[in-house]
Structures are given as structure tokens and as C-alpha cells.
Enzyme design. Structure first.
Site, PDB file in Angstrom:
ATOM      1  CG  HIS A  10      -2.100  -0.799   1.368  1.00  0.00           C
ATOM      2  ND1 HIS A  10      -2.717  -1.378   2.220  1.00  0.00           N
ATOM      3  CD2 HIS A  10      -2.884  -1.304   0.045  1.00  0.00           C
ATOM      4  CE1 HIS A  10      -3.659  -2.274   1.802  1.00  0.00           C
ATOM      5  NE2 HIS A  10      -3.759  -2.156   0.606  1.00  0.00           N
ATOM      6  N   GLY A  58      -2.215  -1.448  -8.416  1.00  0.00           N
ATOM      7  CA  GLY A  58      -3.234  -2.326  -7.537  1.00  0.00           C
ATOM      8  C   GLY A  58      -4.465  -1.686  -8.090  1.00  0.00           C
ATOM      9  CG  ASP A  63      -4.398  -5.199  -5.438  1.00  0.00           C
ATOM     10  OD1 ASP A  63      -3.197  -5.283  -5.337  1.00  0.00           O
ATOM     11  OD2 ASP A  63      -5.047  -4.413  -5.090  1.00  0.00           O
ATOM     12  CG  ASP A  83      -1.375   2.266   5.762  1.00  0.00           C
ATOM     13  OD1 ASP A  83      -1.580   1.832   7.169  1.00  0.00           O
ATOM     14  OD2 ASP A  83      -1.434   3.234   5.316  1.00  0.00           O
ATOM     15  CG  HIS A  90      -7.762  -1.287  -4.050  1.00  0.00           C
ATOM     16  ND1 HIS A  90      -7.051  -0.012  -3.702  1.00  0.00           N
ATOM     17  CD2 HIS A  90      -6.466  -1.992  -4.231  1.00  0.00           C
ATOM     18  CE1 HIS A  90      -5.873  -0.083  -3.238  1.00  0.00           C
ATOM     19  NE2 HIS A  90      -5.516  -1.293  -3.669  1.00  0.00           N
ATOM     20  CG  ASP A  93     -10.211  -5.127  -6.353  1.00  0.00           C
ATOM     21  OD1 ASP A  93     -11.029  -5.789  -6.696  1.00  0.00           O
ATOM     22  OD2 ASP A  93      -9.862  -3.835  -6.866  1.00  0.00           O
ATOM     23  NE  ARG A  99     -13.273 -16.843  -1.459  1.00  0.00           N
ATOM     24  CZ  ARG A  99     -12.999 -17.399  -2.557  1.00  0.00           C
ATOM     25  NH1 ARG A  99     -12.094 -17.171  -3.535  1.00  0.00           N
ATOM     26  NH2 ARG A  99     -13.595 -18.437  -2.768  1.00  0.00           N
TER      27      ARG A  99
END
Length: 124
Positions: A10, A58, A63, A83, A90, A93, A99
């Protein structure tokens, strides 16, 4: 076949990721490295000898590109300096990426302390 590591950070963690990559250049040199756009640029600027494949930023789909690479077995490890104190537009995402790393059972570090452990335990 060379193993692949994905590096993402981030905005407030990009300097930390560049420093991390600099500190671990000798290990990372043995990995195929993919990174989201801006993070990859920061790593390349700090570590010009590392071969970094830069994907999209990202929020612009980077991402998701890395998520697809995890799903197809192309990424073997994910290091994502998150962060937790800044809201991310987002965020969905980001959660999907985490996941996928969990579903496909690849090592994942979300902070520097865990990333340091992964660098000392996993060899390509």
C-alpha cells in the site's frame, strides 16, 4: 522452474517494501518477481539488479492480475505490506487477493515481521 514471488505494498508501505527488497536482494535474485505497478517501480529504483515484472497498479487491476496468477499456480508466495490505518477504495480487491492466497495455500505475509521469516525459511 524458477519459483515466483508477488510483492505488493500500500502507498504508506512502499518505502518499507523497497527497503525490504534491498535487504533481501541476494535471496530475491533467485525468484521470479512480479509486483503491482508503483511498488514494482520503487523496487526497481532501489534494486536495479533485480528482474521485476511490473503489472498494473493495484487499484487499476494489478491485485486482480496477481490473484489470477495465484489461481493458475504461477505465484508461489505473496508478500503484501498492508497499511491497516488507511482506508483503501479497492479494499474488496485486496480481500479477494488474500482469499486466493489462502484457498491455494501459498505462503502469505501481510507485514514485514512475517515477510522476514518467509525470506529465511523458503528457498526457491
Amino acid at each position: 522452474m524458477t519459483r515466483c514471488i508477488a510483492l505488493i505494498a500500500h502507498d504508506q508501505k512502499k518505502d518499507d517494501m523497497a527497503d525490504f527488497a534491498d535487504r533481501h536482494q541476494s535471496v530475491l535474485a533467485h525468484w521470479r518477481i512480479v509486483a503491482t505497478g508503483t511498488t514494482g517501480g520503487r523496487i526497481q529504483a532501489t534494486c536495479p539488479n533485480l528482474d521485476v515484472t511490473r503489472l498494473k497498479s493495484g487499484p487499476l487491476g494489478g491485485d486482480q492480475q496477481i490473484g489470477a496468477m495465484i489461481a493458475t499456480g504461477e505465484v508461489d508466495m505473496l508478500i503484501f505490506f498492508v497499511d491497516p490505518l488507511t482506508s483503501m477504495p479497492h479494499d474488496v480487491d485486496v480481500k479477494a487477493l488474500m482469499r486466493l492466497a489462502t484457498v491455494y495455500d501459498i505462503p502469505m505475509a501481510l507485514n514485514r515481521a512475517t515477510a522476514e521469516i518467509l525470506m529465511t525459511t523458503y528457498t526457491p
